[in-house]
Design a protein around this motif. Structure first.
Motif, short mmCIF file in Angstrom:
data_model
loop_
_atom_site.label_atom_id
_atom_site.label_comp_id
_atom_site.label_asym_id
_atom_site.label_seq_id
_atom_site.Cartn_x
_atom_site.Cartn_y
_atom_site.Cartn_z
N ASP A 75 3.52 -9.23 -43.43
CA ASP A 75 3.92 -8.82 -45.52
C ASP A 75 3.91 -10.66 -46.05
OD1 ASP A 75 4.86 -6.50 -45.59
OD2 ASP A 75 6.70 -6.45 -44.29
N VAL A 76 4.26 -11.49 -45.47
CA VAL A 76 4.43 -12.67 -45.67
C VAL A 76 2.33 -13.36 -45.66
CG1 VAL A 76 6.77 -13.47 -45.67
CG2 VAL A 76 4.83 -14.22 -43.28
N ALA A 77 1.56 -12.44 -45.03
CA ALA A 77 0.67 -12.68 -44.27
C ALA A 77 -0.34 -13.58 -46.06
CB ALA A 77 -0.58 -11.95 -44.23
N ASP A 78 -0.23 -12.73 -46.93
CA ASP A 78 -1.41 -13.73 -47.89
C ASP A 78 -1.53 -15.02 -48.55
OD1 ASP A 78 -3.02 -11.21 -47.85
OD2 ASP A 78 -1.42 -9.58 -49.91
N ARG A 79 0.39 -14.82 -49.05
CA ARG A 79 1.83 -15.89 -49.32
C ARG A 79 0.31 -17.14 -48.31
NH1 ARG A 79 6.43 -18.66 -50.77
NH2 ARG A 79 7.46 -19.32 -49.59
N ARG A 125 13.57 -12.60 -41.26
CA ARG A 125 14.25 -12.38 -42.91
C ARG A 125 13.90 -13.51 -44.24
NH1 ARG A 125 18.88 -10.21 -41.96
NH2 ARG A 125 18.64 -8.48 -40.05
N PHE A 126 13.21 -13.34 -45.36
CA PHE A 126 12.82 -14.01 -46.19
C PHE A 126 13.34 -13.23 -47.35
CE2 PHE A 126 8.22 -14.68 -48.43
CZ PHE A 126 8.99 -16.12 -48.81
N ASP A 127 14.11 -14.18 -48.40
CA ASP A 127 14.44 -13.79 -49.73
C ASP A 127 13.98 -14.63 -51.06
OD1 ASP A 127 15.46 -12.98 -52.01
OD2 ASP A 127 17.70 -12.81 -51.72
N PRO A 128 12.61 -14.65 -51.29
CA PRO A 128 12.18 -15.77 -52.61
C PRO A 128 13.06 -15.68 -53.42
CG PRO A 128 10.13 -13.51 -52.29
CD PRO A 128 11.54 -13.25 -50.94
N ASP A 129 13.56 -14.99 -53.89
CA ASP A 129 14.49 -14.83 -54.78
C ASP A 129 16.55 -15.58 -54.93
OD1 ASP A 129 12.71 -13.65 -56.44
OD2 ASP A 129 13.02 -11.27 -55.68
N GLU A 155 -5.35 -13.76 -37.50
CA GLU A 155 -4.65 -15.15 -37.27
C GLU A 155 -2.46 -14.27 -37.03
OE1 GLU A 155 -6.11 -18.84 -39.65
OE2 GLU A 155 -5.18 -17.01 -40.97
N ILE A 156 -2.71 -12.93 -37.80
CA ILE A 156 -1.66 -12.48 -38.23
C ILE A 156 -1.38 -12.18 -36.36
CG2 ILE A 156 -0.20 -10.70 -38.56
CD1 ILE A 156 0.60 -13.01 -40.32
N GLY A 157 -2.24 -11.57 -35.78
CA GLY A 157 -2.92 -10.29 -34.69
C GLY A 157 -1.51 -11.51 -33.66
N VAL A 158 -2.72 -12.69 -33.32
CA VAL A 158 -2.01 -13.80 -32.71
C VAL A 158 -0.77 -14.15 -32.88
CG1 VAL A 158 -2.69 -16.51 -32.18
CG2 VAL A 158 -4.57 -14.97 -32.74
N PHE A 159 -0.08 -14.60 -33.75
CA PHE A 159 1.28 -14.55 -33.89
C PHE A 159 1.83 -14.02 -33.22
CE2 PHE A 159 0.23 -17.95 -37.22
CZ PHE A 159 0.92 -18.89 -37.49
N ARG A 160 1.64 -12.76 -33.60
CA ARG A 160 2.26 -12.06 -33.17
C ARG A 160 2.61 -10.91 -31.93
NH1 ARG A 160 2.59 -7.72 -36.40
NH2 ARG A 160 4.54 -7.57 -36.80
N ARG A 161 1.29 -11.20 -30.79
CA ARG A 161 0.45 -10.36 -29.67
C ARG A 161 0.64 -12.07 -28.24
NH1 ARG A 161 -3.28 -8.78 -32.03
NH2 ARG A 161 -4.99 -10.42 -31.19
N ILE A 162 0.36 -13.32 -29.09
CA ILE A 162 1.28 -14.69 -28.29
C ILE A 162 2.26 -14.62 -28.33
CG2 ILE A 162 -0.47 -17.10 -27.66
CD1 ILE A 162 -2.10 -14.41 -27.13
N TYR A 163 2.51 -15.56 -29.40
CA TYR A 163 3.43 -15.96 -30.07
C TYR A 163 4.89 -15.53 -30.29
CZ TYR A 163 0.16 -20.33 -31.30
OH TYR A 163 -0.86 -20.80 -31.62
#
Length: 316
Positions: A23-27, A48-52, A34-42
């Motif tokens: 959900d924060v990939a585009d931001r 928790r993320f509340d931009p407001d 790259e998201i797959g690497v963050f999930r599978r490798i890292y």
């Protein structure tokens, strides 16, 4: 012997809003692979993320809960705001002073620490103890507060390493109290990596090569300074940067992976200087902190500072 620093209460706070790293990939400008690497490798999954939300909405709840442990008639002499990112507010706002005022601690001396990046929270506890011993009246307290928001992509993404999340924590500190005893605090700074996010590719590679070895050495140094052997340690309570760096460290130490609490990495991701206290409260609420048990709080800050603090837990 000097009277030991003690942690009289540790609290943490996490915003209710939980998102997947997708959900924060585009931001963050991350592509699906790259998201797959963050999930599978890292080992990252949610954060928790509340931009407001505002900075003080994040910081103050844990601080208020920690202050409930302050004995009647006792004063907080110091409010120490430990943060990682150098700039957390507009230049006309002094965050430490706002925190002090909002908590009603008008007589306390308030200041911030950020020089050790994510290790600053552990360093702030060490400093608070030194100040209390050196110049505060007997029975005085300090409040160490952490919490900062991932307010822009620049401070939320550490390429090929971590995605930062929102969290906060607070520790009520005194000397000679009945709380958890701080037995040692060890740091090592490798100045050749001071550029942090601006390191060259060669520096990043070199940092990765020495990371696990140096962190393992710092942990062992802290344990020895506490008068213990690593076999005496019940659990290492780490920062949540990623699982691959911890596997590297565990391998370099030749340690049992079961001694390292990594469960919160996929749940919360890396939360700046608050990680170890979020993990501490998770363990406490799960009944996993043992009276008389020895624990190592560990973090690494960009810059690059490695820090480890050994505590002995006292259940109350």
């Amino acid at each position: 012997m000097p009277t030991a620093t003690t942690l009289e209460r540790v609290e943490s706070f996490l915003p209710d809003r939980s998102v997947r790293i997708d959900d924060v990939a585009d931001r963050l400008g991350l592509r699906r692979p790259e998201i797959g690497v963050f999930r599978r490798i890292y080992g990252l999954d949610r954060l928790r993320f509340d931009p407001d939300g505002g900075l003080f909405d994040l910081v103050l709840p844990a601080a208020r809960r920690a202050l409930k442990a302050l004995p009647e008639g006792r004063r907080v002499r110091y409010v120490v705001y430990a943060h990682t990112v150098q700039t957390v507010t507009p230049p006309h706002i002094d965050a430490a002073q706002v925190i002090r005022q909002d908590l009603g601690l008008h007589d306390a001396e308030a200041f911030a620490l950020s020089q050790q990046a994510c290790v600053s929270s552990l360093g702030a506890i060490d400093l608070a103890g030194e100040l209390l011993r050196a110049e505060a009246p007997e029975g005085a307290y300090a409040l160490m507060v952490t919490g900062e928001r991932a307010y822009s992509p620049k401070v939320q993404l550490i390429p090929n390493s971590a995605i930062m999340a929102d969290a906060a924590a607070a520790c009520l500190v005194t000397v000679g109290g009945p709380g958890d005893e701080v037995r040692s605090f060890t740091t090592r700074t490798l100045g050749e990596f001071a550029a942090g996010l601006e390191m060259t590719r060669e520096q990043i590679t070199r940092f990765g090569q020495v990371y696990g070895t140096v962190l393992g050495e710092v942990i062992h140094e802290a344990v020895a300074a506490a008068g213990l052997d690593f076999d005496d340690i019940d659990l290492v309570v780490p920062h949540n940067v990623n699982t691959v760096s911890w596997r590297q460290t565990i391998k370099a130490m030749g340690a049992d992976p079961a001694k390292f609490f990594l469960d919160n990495i996929p749940r919360y991701s890396h939360t700046y200087a608050s990680d170890v206290f979020v993990n501490y409260t998770t363990l406490r609420e799960g009944g996993r902190l043992v009276d008389g048990g020895h624990y190592v709080l560990v973090s690494v800050g960009l810059g690059a500072t490695f820090g480890a603090m050994v505590i002995t837990h006292r259940a109350r």
